[in-house]
Write a protein that holds these residues in place. Structure first.
Motif, mmCIF file in Angstrom:
data_model
loop_
_atom_site.group_PDB
_atom_site.id
_atom_site.type_symbol
_atom_site.label_atom_id
_atom_site.label_comp_id
_atom_site.label_asym_id
_atom_site.label_seq_id
_atom_site.Cartn_x
_atom_site.Cartn_y
_atom_site.Cartn_z
ATOM 1 N N THR A 1 -22.679 41.093 3.219
ATOM 2 C CA THR A 1 -22.352 40.676 1.850
ATOM 3 C C THR A 1 -23.085 41.502 0.793
ATOM 4 N N GLU B 1 -22.577 43.717 -2.633
ATOM 5 C CA GLU B 1 -21.663 43.776 -3.777
ATOM 6 C C GLU B 1 -20.810 45.050 -3.662
ATOM 7 N N ASP B 2 -19.482 44.902 -3.828
ATOM 8 C CA ASP B 2 -18.587 46.053 -3.681
ATOM 9 C C ASP B 2 -18.289 46.641 -5.058
ATOM 10 N N SER C 1 -16.157 41.910 3.880
ATOM 11 C CA SER C 1 -17.104 40.938 4.395
ATOM 12 C C SER C 1 -16.389 39.810 5.121
ATOM 13 N N TYR D 1 -16.464 33.778 0.300
ATOM 14 C CA TYR D 1 -16.817 34.424 -0.954
ATOM 15 C C TYR D 1 -17.360 33.446 -1.987
ATOM 16 N N HIS E 1 -20.157 34.211 -4.012
ATOM 17 C CA HIS E 1 -20.132 35.591 -4.478
ATOM 18 C C HIS E 1 -18.885 35.879 -5.283
ATOM 19 N N VAL F 1 -17.057 41.630 -2.403
ATOM 20 C CA VAL F 1 -18.216 41.911 -1.561
ATOM 21 C C VAL F 1 -17.753 42.603 -0.290
ATOM 22 N N TYR G 1 -28.091 41.936 -0.813
ATOM 23 C CA TYR G 1 -27.328 41.584 0.389
ATOM 24 C C TYR G 1 -27.857 40.256 0.899
#
Ligand code: ADP
Ligand code: ASP
Ligand code: MG
Length: 418
Positions: free
Chosen positions: A272, A274-275, A302, A306, A309, A313, A343
């Motif tokens: 996890t 952050e994308d 991931s 979510y 988040h 991610v 993460y």
């Protein structure tokens, strides 16, 4: 006089009888009219023992003292071989790296050659010495301290001397009689190659085939050194062993010519992450700064839910040498603490191995990856990470399947057949 470089690895100089055997091989070349530069490794097991002593004495050791200690094994064999040659009437003397002097960069335990001045050894040849026995694996740094070239580095010493002294050939004597399609200790079906292209040998070496140190192949390729691998336990002639040579000197080549493996791998997954643009740089820059050699990388969606988040991610997985796991972990934890990356979890898997197929024919043939993956699938081997380049396909798998995977790939590409 024409000059040859002959290099003898650890098992070839493992005891006094084997050193005698080496001396006779050298004498034969002297009798044929060659001046010879012999590069020797430490006796088998010696370097490991020395490394162990250093680590036991000082876990966070001073790299300069590490090199002072681990380079010493080669000094012993160089002196013993010079003595053995003298005993059978061959004018020989030993050379430690600093006496040549072999000049290297300052990176202790991973130094590179800067220069090998010929004057001192040439002068001794002119005075009538026929053999210079040089301690492999070591050199002299710019600070006047002893350096070493990385494990397996005597191969590179040999090639560097062959280039510096315009040797007719560089013969690497070892405990197998050449380069095989895969490690003959892993597969009974491994087949000896008469010739192998520099590019393929370079790739096989860097992917784990320790028959030649990677740097030695790089240097041989750059300086066009005629490089041969052969057995120190057999009687050899001009056609023995495997010649490592330019691609265009090889008439017939298969699409895949070799399978390599590396046991010493570990896989790290950051769960996890952050994308966002820049996330890869934020992860891999601190790893590079910490001197971690990241090899394979995959970024995937991931598997976590979510909910906590908002925003995209991902999971980031990469492989590192197993002895760099702690360093990599620390670099990631520090980057997280400094808010440079975020993460949820860092998962380490140290039960993995890398298996690779190599062949310059891949440049012009498709379907190699599919064939490799099918071979692994048929054995029910799960692939964890994949990496490809122009002439190789590597997969990361559970270590317990490593040998099975090597066999399966060797069979799939029919490497036992010439
Ligand atoms: P040395 O002490 O002579 O330098 P090494 O142990 O470093 O010898 O390298 C020789 C070993 O390399 C062989 O004993 C063999 O197990 C291993 N090896 C791995 N891959 C190959 C390959 N493709 N062909 C030949 N040997 C290989
Ligand atoms: N003795 C060193 C090693 O074991 C160098 C060599 O053998 O090439 O790594
Ligand atoms: Mg070696």
């Amino acid at each position: 006089m024409p000059l040859l470089v002959m290099k003898f690895g650890g098992t070839s100089v493992a005891d006094l009888d084997r050193i005698k055997n080496v001396a006779h091989k050298v004498q034969r070349e002297v009798d044929r009219g060659y001046d010879v530069i012999v590069i020797v490794s430490a006796m088998a097991g010696k370097t490991n023992e020395l490394v162990g002593w250093v680590e036991k004495t000082s876990p966070m050791f001073d790299a300069r003292e590490y090199d002072a200690v681990v380079s010493s094994g080669e000094n012993v064999t160089a002196g013993l071989l010079a003595l053995t040659l003298q005993e059978i009437g061959v004018p020989a003397r030993s050379w430690q790296g600093w006496q040549v002097p072999i000049q290297t960069t300052s990176q202790h335990s991973a130094a590179r050659f800067v220069d090998i001045p010929r004057a001192n050894i040439d002068q001794k040849f002119a005075e009538g010495f026929r053999v210079a026995v040089v301690a492999g694996f070591q050199g002299l740094g710019p600070d006047g301290r002893i350096t070493t070239l990385g494990r397996g580095g005597s191969d590179t010493t040999a090639v560097a001397f062959a280039a510096a002294f315009d040797a007719e050939r560089c013969d690497i004597y070892t405990d197998v009689d050449g380069v095989y399609t895969t490690d003959p200790r892993i597969s009974r079906k491994a087949r000896k190659l008469n010739k192998i292209a520099f590019e393929e040998m370079l790739e096989l070496a860097s992917l784990g085939a320790k028959v030649l140190q990677t740097r030695s192949v790089e240097l041989a390729m750059r300086f066009n050194v005629k490089l041969r691998v052969l057995s120190s336990f057999e009687d050899n002639d001009e056609t023995s062993g495997t010649l490592v040579c330019a691609e265009d000197e090889i008439m017939e080549s298969k699409i895949v010519n070799g399978v390599a493996y590396s046991r010493d791998e570990a896989k790290i997954t950051l769960v996890t992450v952050e994308d966002r643009p820049g996330i890869s740089a934020a992860i891999f820059a601190p790893l590079a700064d910490a001197g971690v050699n990241v090899d394979m990388i995959v970024q995937n969606i991931s598997e976590r839910d979510y909910e906590d988040h908002p925003g995209a991610v991902t999971d980031m997985t990469f492989s590192v040498p197993i002895n760099q796991v702690e360093r990599a972990k620390r670099a990631m934890e520090e980057a997280k603490a400094a808010d440079k990356i975020a993460y949820d979890e860092l998962i380490v898997d140290t039960d993995v191995a890398k298996v690779s197929v190599v062949g310059i024919g891949m440049r012009s043939h498709s379907g190699v990856a599919a064939r490799a993956f099918k071979a692994l699938a048929d054995e029910n081997i799960n692939i964890k990470v994949i990496a490809t380049s122009e002439i190789k396909i590597s997969v990361l798998i559970d270590r317990k399947y490593m040998e099975l995977a090597v066999q399966a790939l060797h069979d799939a590409f029919e490497l036992e057949r010439a």
